[in-house]
Write a protein that holds these residues in place. Sequence first.
Motif, PDB file in Angstrom:
ATOM      1  N   ALA A 143      47.508   5.270 151.811  1.00  0.00           N
ATOM      2  CA  ALA A 143      46.547   6.369 152.019  1.00  0.00           C
ATOM      3  C   ALA A 143      45.288   6.224 151.169  1.00  0.00           C
ATOM      4  O   ALA A 143      44.402   7.081 151.218  1.00  0.00           O
ATOM      5  N   ALA A 144      45.199   5.141 150.381  1.00  0.00           N
ATOM      6  CA  ALA A 144      44.057   4.972 149.484  1.00  0.00           C
ATOM      7  C   ALA A 144      42.819   4.514 150.253  1.00  0.00           C
ATOM      8  O   ALA A 144      42.904   3.958 151.356  1.00  0.00           O
TER       9      ALA A 144
ATOM     10  N   THR B 114      55.433   4.479 131.235  1.00  0.00           N
ATOM     11  CA  THR B 114      55.027   5.842 131.579  1.00  0.00           C
ATOM     12  C   THR B 114      55.104   6.152 133.068  1.00  0.00           C
ATOM     13  O   THR B 114      55.151   7.323 133.445  1.00  0.00           O
ATOM     14  N   HIS B 115      55.098   5.117 133.925  1.00  0.00           N
ATOM     15  CA  HIS B 115      55.022   5.317 135.370  1.00  0.00           C
ATOM     16  C   HIS B 115      55.966   4.357 136.098  1.00  0.00           C
ATOM     17  O   HIS B 115      56.346   3.307 135.563  1.00  0.00           O
ATOM     18  N   THR B 116      56.294   4.718 137.315  1.00  0.00           N
ATOM     19  CA  THR B 116      56.814   3.740 138.257  1.00  0.00           C
ATOM     20  C   THR B 116      55.632   3.214 139.078  1.00  0.00           C
ATOM     21  O   THR B 116      54.601   3.878 139.201  1.00  0.00           O
ATOM     22  N   PHE B 117      55.792   2.026 139.627  1.00  0.00           N
ATOM     23  CA  PHE B 117      54.700   1.432 140.391  1.00  0.00           C
ATOM     24  C   PHE B 117      54.454   2.273 141.647  1.00  0.00           C
ATOM     25  O   PHE B 117      55.382   2.848 142.222  1.00  0.00           O
ATOM     26  N   PRO B 118      53.207   2.367 142.105  1.00  0.00           N
ATOM     27  CA  PRO B 118      52.905   3.202 143.274  1.00  0.00           C
ATOM     28  C   PRO B 118      53.728   2.796 144.494  1.00  0.00           C
ATOM     29  O   PRO B 118      53.987   1.610 144.728  1.00  0.00           O
ATOM     30  N   THR B 119      54.123   3.774 145.279  1.00  0.00           N
ATOM     31  CA  THR B 119      54.865   3.498 146.505  1.00  0.00           C
ATOM     32  C   THR B 119      53.923   2.944 147.569  1.00  0.00           C
ATOM     33  O   THR B 119      52.703   3.189 147.536  1.00  0.00           O
ATOM     34  N   PRO B 120      54.461   2.209 148.551  1.00  0.00           N
ATOM     35  CA  PRO B 120      53.612   1.748 149.651  1.00  0.00           C
ATOM     36  C   PRO B 120      52.911   2.899 150.368  1.00  0.00           C
ATOM     37  O   PRO B 120      51.756   2.781 150.771  1.00  0.00           O
TER      38      PRO B 120
ATOM     39  N   LEU C  57      45.069  -4.918 150.793  1.00  0.00           N
ATOM     40  CA  LEU C  57      46.074  -4.195 150.015  1.00  0.00           C
ATOM     41  C   LEU C  57      46.563  -2.972 150.775  1.00  0.00           C
ATOM     42  O   LEU C  57      47.780  -2.731 150.884  1.00  0.00           O
ATOM     43  N   VAL C  58      45.632  -2.190 151.299  1.00  0.00           N
ATOM     44  CA  VAL C  58      46.009  -0.989 152.053  1.00  0.00           C
ATOM     45  C   VAL C  58      46.771  -1.374 153.314  1.00  0.00           C
ATOM     46  O   VAL C  58      47.738  -0.702 153.716  1.00  0.00           O
ATOM     47  N   SER C  59      46.387  -2.488 153.936  1.00  0.00           N
ATOM     48  CA  SER C  59      47.053  -2.935 155.151  1.00  0.00           C
ATOM     49  C   SER C  59      48.501  -3.329 154.890  1.00  0.00           C
ATOM     50  O   SER C  59      49.414  -2.925 155.621  1.00  0.00           O
ATOM     51  N   VAL C  60      48.737  -4.104 153.847  1.00  0.00           N
ATOM     52  CA  VAL C  60      50.108  -4.535 153.568  1.00  0.00           C
ATOM     53  C   VAL C  60      50.964  -3.346 153.131  1.00  0.00           C
ATOM     54  O   VAL C  60      52.137  -3.235 153.514  1.00  0.00           O
ATOM     55  N   ALA C  61      50.362  -2.419 152.352  1.00  0.00           N
ATOM     56  CA  ALA C  61      51.111  -1.227 151.953  1.00  0.00           C
ATOM     57  C   ALA C  61      51.477  -0.380 153.168  1.00  0.00           C
ATOM     58  O   ALA C  61      52.603   0.130 153.282  1.00  0.00           O
TER      59      ALA C  61
END
Length: 483
Positions: A366-367, A355-361, A382-386
Amino acid sequence: MDDEQRYRAVHSRDARFDGVFYTAVRTTGIYCRPSCPAVTPRRENVRFYRTAAAAQESGFRACKRCRPDTVPGSPEWNVRADVVGRAVRLIHDGAVDRGGVGALADALGYSERQLNRLLSAEVGAGPLALARTERAHTARVLVETTDMPMADAAFASGFASVRQFNETVRAVFDRSPSQMRAAAGRGGGRAAAPGSIALRLPYRGRIDLDGMLSFLGDRAVPGVEEYSGGVYRRTLRLPHGPAVAELSPGSGHVLCRLRLTEPRDLSSAVRRCRSLLDLDADPQAVGEVLGPDPVLGPVLRRHPGVRAPGHVDPAELAVRAVLGQQVSVRAARTLAGRLVARFGERLRTPDGGLTHTFPTPGALAAADPSDLSVPVARGRALVSVAGAIASGRVVLGPGCDRDEAERRLVELRGIGPWTAGYVRMRGLGDPDVFLPTDLGVRRALDRAGAASRETRAWSPWRSYATHLLWASLNEEQHREEPG
């Protein structure tokens, strides 16, 4: 190998070397794979090339009998970490077609002149010739496996004009596109389902495909991946839009079905699928190093043709590696599924459970780290590496410098050697990564009575050693399960 060794391989029709080098026959003007069933030409009439592009640049056309363009890729380009290896991987991913030689050179930090000189010296062809060969191979797939109009196939393959498409196909395959379609038994007037393509992915030697698809299925993220009945399916984020790939065992090949938003993404989709399943590996070379080992040899004999599963998107794998820190595989799947549901891009047309593609970095950068259903410290990591990937501070992909990527990853807070090594092994396709602190690896070595084992003897195939140790642990767990 020297030319005499190559000739002996041709004389014995050794399929292990298909894709490693090509044999051109001066008297016929054709080039073949080493295992071509035709009569072996006389030594004085044979020339050898490391790439199909080099043979084509010298005026040879592809053999119609052995079809050398359908062989697995050379394992050399996965092993090599220098600029030539990085350049070849980028070209296979369609970098020249998307941005030209200038963009390719910039990505590698070289001038166009330097890059052309390096590639010509190493593989016998420059970036334009290598890209031209990739376009010709893509064109053959579209012509022979779809009913796409020829003009559409030309531009989808990356050609600038229909005339260039026709001339290149005829020069490489000694047949017009229409003749190739007729020989494949396809009509020319019907339109195929948009973006629907089925093809065969070749590999060399034996392959533990069931084990590899099961490995991927155990880690399948809801909404992005699914595994059922020995068939693995997942969504892809490609340069021109999302896609769905389906991979299953075939007879001597992997059956790959692709649903693309844009046919121009065919070569990128194929490269990602081949990397995911490590289809360009040389299992005999791996076996020669790991087979005699008292710890790994018995496991290898139970899993002949073991591969080191890669990934379709290194950025996705980096995020999933952070989620997987200090939790089980099942828990990591659940956490990743929640991210997909919240931050992933929904497909316009869902395909079964996909149903989805994986979230973009960028979306994950921005999370809010405290609102990700994980410990806050891991959310920050996680937010840092993204954010580092989205900003370009960490570069992951087929043309990246693996050493530099690993160094920049461990500089990020919350990213340790295990996470960086796991990304390097699976996301960047490095065949020589060992994870000494991995809990599964340590347990497997302990059970084998080899906790203090020195692993340098397993180089340059330590990634395969890691997967063999994981496989041995799974065997032990299954033996302990009741019933």
